[in-house]
Design a protein around this motif. Sequence first.
Motif, PDB file in Angstrom:
ATOM      1  N   GLY A 181       0.672   4.113  -2.775  1.00  0.00           N
ATOM      2  CA  GLY A 181       0.394   5.512  -2.456  1.00  0.00           C
ATOM      3  C   GLY A 181       1.492   6.436  -2.954  1.00  0.00           C
ATOM      4  N   SER A 182       2.741   6.036  -2.750  1.00  0.00           N
ATOM      5  CA  SER A 182       3.868   6.838  -3.228  1.00  0.00           C
ATOM      6  C   SER A 182       3.873   6.922  -4.745  1.00  0.00           C
ATOM      7  CB  SER A 182       5.195   6.242  -2.746  1.00  0.00           C
ATOM      8  OG  SER A 182       5.292   6.304  -1.352  1.00  0.00           O
ATOM      9  N   ASP A 212      -5.744   4.803  -9.762  1.00  0.00           N
ATOM     10  CA  ASP A 212      -6.245   4.117  -8.576  1.00  0.00           C
ATOM     11  C   ASP A 212      -5.488   2.801  -8.507  1.00  0.00           C
ATOM     12  OD1 ASP A 212      -8.312   5.905  -7.677  1.00  0.00           O
ATOM     13  OD2 ASP A 212      -9.476   5.274  -9.423  1.00  0.00           O
ATOM     14  N   ASN A 239       0.832  -1.212   0.000  1.00  0.00           N
ATOM     15  CA  ASN A 239       0.000   0.000   0.000  1.00  0.00           C
ATOM     16  C   ASN A 239       0.861   1.254   0.000  1.00  0.00           C
ATOM     17  OD1 ASN A 239      -2.638  -1.031  -0.082  1.00  0.00           O
ATOM     18  ND2 ASN A 239      -2.639  -1.410   2.124  1.00  0.00           N
ATOM     19  N   TRP A 240       1.961   1.241   0.732  1.00  0.00           N
ATOM     20  CA  TRP A 240       2.869   2.395   0.756  1.00  0.00           C
ATOM     21  C   TRP A 240       3.459   2.636  -0.625  1.00  0.00           C
ATOM     22  CZ3 TRP A 240       6.289   1.398   5.717  1.00  0.00           C
ATOM     23  CH2 TRP A 240       5.503   1.570   6.859  1.00  0.00           C
ATOM     24  N   THR A 269       1.198   9.338  -5.940  1.00  0.00           N
ATOM     25  CA  THR A 269       1.649  10.724  -5.733  1.00  0.00           C
ATOM     26  C   THR A 269       2.637  11.132  -6.812  1.00  0.00           C
ATOM     27  OG1 THR A 269       1.294  10.556  -3.343  1.00  0.00           O
ATOM     28  CG2 THR A 269       2.807  12.276  -4.118  1.00  0.00           C
TER      29      THR A 269
END
Length: 155
Positions: A99-100, A113, A95-96, A103
């Motif tokens: 997310g990174s 997504d 997940n990290w 971004t």
Amino acid sequence: MMNVKHINAVCRAAKSLLHSHFGIDVEPMKPRADQFAVPSSDISVVLGVTGQLSGQIICSVTSDTAKNIVGLMMGGMEITTMDEIGWSAIREFGNWVAGSTATELSKEDCVIDVTPPVVNEGASNFRGTNLFITVPFESQIGLIDIHISLYEKAS
């Protein structure tokens, strides 16, 4: 065809994540193209990508590297076996990365997504219909292979 700016965004995301969350400085090593089959190490986190891009990002590590990641996530604990908390931590690591990556891709005016991570245990091959670019990251916690297959959706 994959866009190099998308591959670079994933690499920047992984490098930044490893530095900010774990204090590890890494540099991507020489990338390679894996046509239709991606070799997985002992443990892989599979992330599906949708939105302006479609495809997958797969983070593949050895068992020892996975234990090192989990140990760092647990405040520096020594992890000797993977239990349910460890598997949950590896999913969270995925997940990290997601997310990174989202971004970094937004900085390229690309909105994505990411599906919830799926963890594969055991060395295997992932087979698909699209090319993967594999970028290895060597670090003091072990080798992390990032397999990237991201394609712009047809308008």
